[in-house]
Design a protein around this motif. Sequence first.
Motif, PDB file in Angstrom:
ATOM      1  N   GLU A 180       0.869  -1.170   0.000  1.00 26.94           N
ATOM      2  CA  GLU A 180       0.000   0.000   0.000  1.00 26.94           C
ATOM      3  C   GLU A 180       0.912   1.229   0.000  1.00 26.94           C
ATOM      4  O   GLU A 180       1.496   1.592   1.019  1.00 26.94           O
ATOM      5  N   THR A 215      -0.837  -1.225  -4.527  1.00 26.19           N
ATOM      6  CA  THR A 215      -1.958  -0.300  -4.623  1.00 26.19           C
ATOM      7  C   THR A 215      -1.523   1.049  -4.066  1.00 26.19           C
ATOM      8  O   THR A 215      -0.872   1.107  -3.013  1.00 26.19           O
ATOM      9  N   ILE A 221      -2.404   4.578  -2.292  1.00 28.23           N
ATOM     10  CA  ILE A 221      -3.427   5.121  -1.407  1.00 28.23           C
ATOM     11  C   ILE A 221      -3.195   6.617  -1.224  1.00 28.23           C
ATOM     12  O   ILE A 221      -2.070   7.103  -1.280  1.00 28.23           O
TER      13      ILE A 221
END
Length: 744
Positions: free
Chosen positions: A331, A424, A426
């Motif tokens: 993340e 991913t 964020i």
Amino acid sequence: MTGPVESVPMPEAAALPQEIARGWTGTWSPIRRSPGYHLALVLTAFAMILLVAAYVALLTTVVGATCWHAWSHTGWIRGARGPVALSAALAAYVIPILVGIGVLFCLVKPVFAPRPDREPYFSIEPFEEQTLFAFVDSVCAAMGAPTPRRIDVIGEPNASAHFRRGVLSLFSRGDMVLTIGMPLATGMSVKQLAGVLAHEFGHFSQGGAMRASYLIQSINAWLYRVSCVPDGWDVLMYVASRTSENGLLRLTLRLVLIASSIARGVLRLFLLFGHAVSCAMMRRMEYDADRHEARMVGAAAFASTCRRLAELSASSAAMPEELREHVKLRELPDDLPALIAARPLSAEDRRTVEDLLTTDEGKLFDTHPTIPRRLAAVAAAAEPGVFHPEGPASVLFRNFADACRKATYAQFRIMLGPELERATFISVADRVKQLRSDGRVRAAVRAYIGCVPPSWDPLQIALREATGTDDTKAAWRAIKEAGATIESLKGAGEAAARAVESAHAVLAEGERGQALFDLGYAVAPDELELKQPTPGSVEVARERALGEIMRHAETVESLLEAGSRRCSAALRLLHTRGCELKIANAARLRRRSAELLAAHTALREAIPAAKSLRARAAGFEALVDASMLEAHEKRLKPGLREHATRLRDALDEFRRPLGAVRYPYADASESMNLGEKIVADLPDDRSFEDLALAGRLAARRFPEVYERVTAELVAVAATVERALEPARVTASGRSGPDRGTMAE
């Protein structure tokens, strides 16, 4: 300076915003280099060319010697009589040929071996950011420098200008690439960024100097790459020499790797010579580029830019350690430049910045002059500057967030490679907002208590619980007396706090070294920042550091004790009935201060355990780093398990009492406690590297969390003082300002 200096009017800047276009307030006077500068540049470039010629001569010598031997000594084989003599003759004839071929291969290999991939970047097109391109064009036009053909963005706080096609661009004016580190655009003003660009373009503002400097830097960079950076073939051979099931192949590859190391050693001698020849010239070129920057934005802006660059570099250097958890969880923050620019510097980072800005110990092989010398040279020129706009550099971008995301993606490509596709991104908008708020709060601590407290001798607010006082006059008198003490000690206290901070850094290095020496290490690893790292010298360094702490202890303790009394008295006034009538949002401040005091008390009581944990974690990390070196792996690995178990137990014992107090900030889950915030992960004692990281992060997070909690308490106390001071409601009952009280 030779010849007349013609002033160049500022360029038309119709495409720029009005506030930037109005920033051009004068005319640019071109900077002329002296004939001596040009002569030195030409001679340096010529010396570098001779270095390349020496490399070619070395190759020619190896080829000639090998061929001469192969051609001239065939008679050794023809004249041999008997099997033993024939075997000896064959060995004497073949082995030199094989050695010659091997040495030749290793000397030529770096030229043809696959190069490391270029660091990922993203280019910005002119139609995307018209204002940015117009701004760069205006700076180049003013300086008479070639306009770059392309602008790239990266995620590091750095800027550079280089030829777009390498050697081919030498014959095409303006075939250049400008690289802008987006942390600069995030954390600098337009004026500061203009100075950075002027510095880079200063290197390229004259054609002959531009090409000679490119030649010097290219040869140095090539020598560094071929002698110090393993190429793709080296990596493949190393892996095969370890994993191949064919014993003969493993032996052959290891011999080739040994020959490669020897060849690299020879090339390092070439690098050392080239570096020695070019360093003096490169420092002179930096002074010249500094003149361009100062002429563009002025001496004062040059000084502020040097400090801001040092701060952003320190923040960026600390980010990889903080990002490892993001990488582990896959993340990733979507705006790395914003995090770098907003992150408040820790006490250790501030010490690094101050050392960089004040240390004037230049070295023979430095490519840049020390910052104090650069500042002195610019100050002597007293340049007023010709570009003085206000506002953040981000106004140059139409889509600033998109440019930052591109730079962030490029930076994580460097860190993760193909693994990036599994991660991913964020949003970090809330985190950045919180960091900026923390930065403003922490800046108030210095004004309130007169210094930035040392990380490991911090401000300890003696108040355990949020309670009022029956004697408000005594509380207000305590505030005034503490303020007077702080005012009297402010200058000496700040210097003493910095000295104590530096001494603690030496102690931490000594702890790392002592852990190695305890296991029979003769010399500490390269990263141990101590001169002559032997057991005796480490002990001497630790004793000197302890002596330095003791020498400044009285001043620092007096200042921090006064700060504690002042803050405690103000917080008591906040919780005293009646005072809330003069304090806006008193109920909210009371609730918040009670929560912060609970956290501060728990952290204050954990300081001795935190110091012990820091020492154990530093020593264990040093052992893990050393054990990763092949020469020490077998000796150190067996003892690591015992040290790992001790460190894990220490982390667990440290975290347990802090687990009873909630972490008082919104940048974590509501249920997170102080123990989980500081010791986020407790790896298995067989995961040495993960455990070393957990120890290092805990030792770093403890002072950061402590400072954050304490800083907000100080900010609350300062708010109370500002609210109560004008009326002097508790001191005497008369209205009017109280000169004896320091508010902020």
